[in-house]
Design a protein around this motif. Structure first.
Motif, PDB file in Angstrom:
ATOM      1  N   THR A  28       0.750  -1.601  -0.138  1.00  0.00           N
ATOM      2  CA  THR A  28      -0.371   0.136  -0.006  1.00  0.00           C
ATOM      3  C   THR A  28       0.942   1.316  -0.360  1.00  0.00           C
ATOM      4  O   THR A  28       0.652   2.682  -0.381  1.00  0.00           O
ATOM      5  N   ARG A  31      -7.515   0.646  -5.286  1.00  0.00           N
ATOM      6  CA  ARG A  31      -7.674  -0.965  -3.429  1.00  0.00           C
ATOM      7  C   ARG A  31      -8.872  -1.876  -4.359  1.00  0.00           C
ATOM      8  O   ARG A  31      -9.263  -3.033  -4.125  1.00  0.00           O
ATOM      9  N   MET A  32      -9.646  -1.482  -5.038  1.00  0.00           N
ATOM     10  CA  MET A  32     -10.958  -2.428  -5.838  1.00  0.00           C
ATOM     11  C   MET A  32      -9.774  -3.839  -6.174  1.00  0.00           C
ATOM     12  O   MET A  32     -10.265  -4.875  -5.959  1.00  0.00           O
ATOM     13  N   LYS A  67      -8.563  -6.335  -4.734  1.00  0.00           N
ATOM     14  CA  LYS A  67      -9.516  -7.520  -3.883  1.00  0.00           C
ATOM     15  C   LYS A  67     -10.006  -8.287  -4.740  1.00  0.00           C
ATOM     16  O   LYS A  67     -10.771  -9.754  -4.324  1.00  0.00           O
ATOM     17  N   LEU A  68      -9.840  -8.053  -6.433  1.00  0.00           N
ATOM     18  CA  LEU A  68     -10.131  -9.187  -6.808  1.00  0.00           C
ATOM     19  C   LEU A  68      -9.666 -10.955  -7.468  1.00  0.00           C
ATOM     20  O   LEU A  68     -10.025 -10.972  -7.799  1.00  0.00           O
ATOM     21  N   ALA A 116      -2.340 -10.074  -6.487  1.00  0.00           N
ATOM     22  CA  ALA A 116      -3.633  -8.578  -5.644  1.00  0.00           C
ATOM     23  C   ALA A 116      -2.710  -7.068  -5.817  1.00  0.00           C
ATOM     24  O   ALA A 116      -2.728  -6.344  -5.892  1.00  0.00           O
ATOM     25  N   ALA A 151      -3.224  -4.269  -7.703  1.00  0.00           N
ATOM     26  CA  ALA A 151      -3.529  -2.621  -7.174  1.00  0.00           C
ATOM     27  C   ALA A 151      -2.599  -1.565  -8.468  1.00  0.00           C
ATOM     28  O   ALA A 151      -3.056  -0.891  -8.283  1.00  0.00           O
ATOM     29  N   TRP A 162     -19.181  -6.753  -7.224  1.00  0.00           N
ATOM     30  CA  TRP A 162     -17.904  -6.670  -7.276  1.00  0.00           C
ATOM     31  C   TRP A 162     -18.924  -4.943  -7.061  1.00  0.00           C
ATOM     32  O   TRP A 162     -18.273  -4.136  -6.718  1.00  0.00           O
ATOM     33  N   GLN A 172     -18.906  -3.230  -3.732  1.00  0.00           N
ATOM     34  CA  GLN A 172     -17.645  -3.152  -3.531  1.00  0.00           C
ATOM     35  C   GLN A 172     -17.370  -1.259  -3.918  1.00  0.00           C
ATOM     36  O   GLN A 172     -16.557  -0.464  -3.137  1.00  0.00           O
TER      37      GLN A 172
END
Length: 371
Positions: free
Chosen positions: A208, A241-242, A245-246, A252, A256, A357, A360
């Motif tokens: 992050t 961020r979305m 999460k997928l 990931a 991102a 989704w 979210q």
């Protein structure tokens, strides 16, 4: 296509070689058992693609692929990862040198998808029209130096401590201030306010933090107004961020970062926004392809470049599975209010997840308004 497999038969079984051989005379495959053998083979004659097992008797996969990148930069580099690695990101060293990561046991169909997808991307980014259009731009955005410094520090030492990372960030007061601001925003604030960079590193985590630094550097262009810059940055962070999460943990971080950079092409002059209707006769390059080309010049990992290039048309990646490109397509479309390619999602078996989704994405958009 000439393919070099590096590793023993436990990782790269004989039926894989047989499958490739059945594809036709234009496909040739060769195997060597170790890294030094691979380097000697490539030094004597170029190959189109190298596929390396996760464990070699003499070199690490990252060392081998790094040497191949120097020796034959045009060669497609594919790293295989163990099945139990799907719950964690690939090592930073591998991310920097491999074009694609494929899971073991390796399915021949998955390998074929990967090779054809990377060939398509190479042809796209080698387009004379795209190169000429970008070449006309007098001043391209500078590479994100602080982000690349962080990336290199982590590649050198994956256990790099928070003090060293905080010191790197502190070297750019503008970015440091932005990191602290964003770490205390509604996006990331989960407790007391943070005023110390070391605490920000600990709270946010390295992946992050890298994205925050990248967003701070990339969207700091003087050509943008404060309102434009903030809107672009917050939309990018929401999409980032979305997308994370997928995807499973192993992908990931890549998803991102790719979503964060998806709209970087909009920072280039003379580029068409592909989310707006195209006017007849407008032959300007689209922002997705232009952004991918720029990221290629910066030397970012190929999965990120591919996802940015194909974000508007994920079916062009030729992958029959939902990976980084698919996640970036869904995340950027939902965050920006654009249509999602439902035909593509149905093809890769993800359409039933779309409603969840959407919820979210709506929640993340709410955070963007509060931040």
């Amino acid at each position: 296509m000439r393919i070099l497999l590096v590793g023993d038969e436990a990782s790269l079984p004989a039926d894989l070689i047989d499958y490739i051989g059945d594809l036709g005379d234009e496909w040739q495959v060769q195997r060597v058992a170790d890294g030094n053998g691979a380097i000697a083979t490539i030094a004597s004659s170029p190959v189109d693609a190298v596929i390396t097992a996760p464990h070699l008797p003499d070199l690490t996969a990252a060392t081998l692929l790094g040497q191949i990148r120097t020796l034959r930069p045009e060669t497609i580099r594919i790293a295989l990862i163990d099945a139990d690695s799907s719950t964690r990101p690939p090592p930073a060293r591998i991310i920097g040198v491999a074009h694609r990561f494929l899971p073991l046991p390796l399915s021949p169909e998955v390998l074929l998808d990967a090779l054809t997808s990377l060939e398509e991307l190479r042809e796209l980014l080698d387009s004379p029209h795209l190169r000429t259009s970008i070449g006309r731009i007098e001043k391209l955005p500078s590479p994100p130096h602080l982000y690349l410094s962080l990336k290199h520090a982590l590649e050198e030492d994956e256990n790099c401590d928070t003090a060293r990372i905080a010191d790197l960030i502190a070297g750019d007061p503008g970015v440091a201030a932005k990191v602290l601001q964003l770490s205390n925003s509604a996006f990331f604030n989960t407790g007391r306010s943070i005023t110390d960079l070391r605490a920000a590193v600990t709270r946010l985590g390295l992946s992050t933090l890298r994205d925050l630094v990248l967003a701070s550097e990339v969207f700091s262009g003087q050509s943008l107004s404060n309102a434009e810059r903030n809107a672009l940055q917050m939309r990018a962070l929401a999409a980032s961020r979305m997308a994370g999460k997928l995807l499973p943990a192993s992908s990931a971080d890549l998803g991102a970062t790719a979503a964060l950079l998806a709209d970087i092409g909009l920072l280039l002059p003379g580029v068409r926004n592909e989310r707006e209707p195209q006017v007849a006769g407008d032959d300007r390059p689209g922002h997705a392809e232009a952004g991918a080309y720029l990221l290629g010049l910066w030397g970012l990992p190929m999965p990120i470049i591919e996802a940015v290039a194909f974000q508007m048309q994920p079916q062009r990646s030729n992958l029959r599975s939902f990976w980084v490109t698919g996640a970036v397509h869904v995340a950027t479309a939902l965050v920006s209010g654009a249509a999602v390619n439902e035909e593509y999602l149905a093809k890769v078996g993800m359409l039933p997840k779309l409603d969840a989704w959407r919820e979210q994405a709506a929640a993340l958009s709410g955070l963007a308004l509060e931040a």
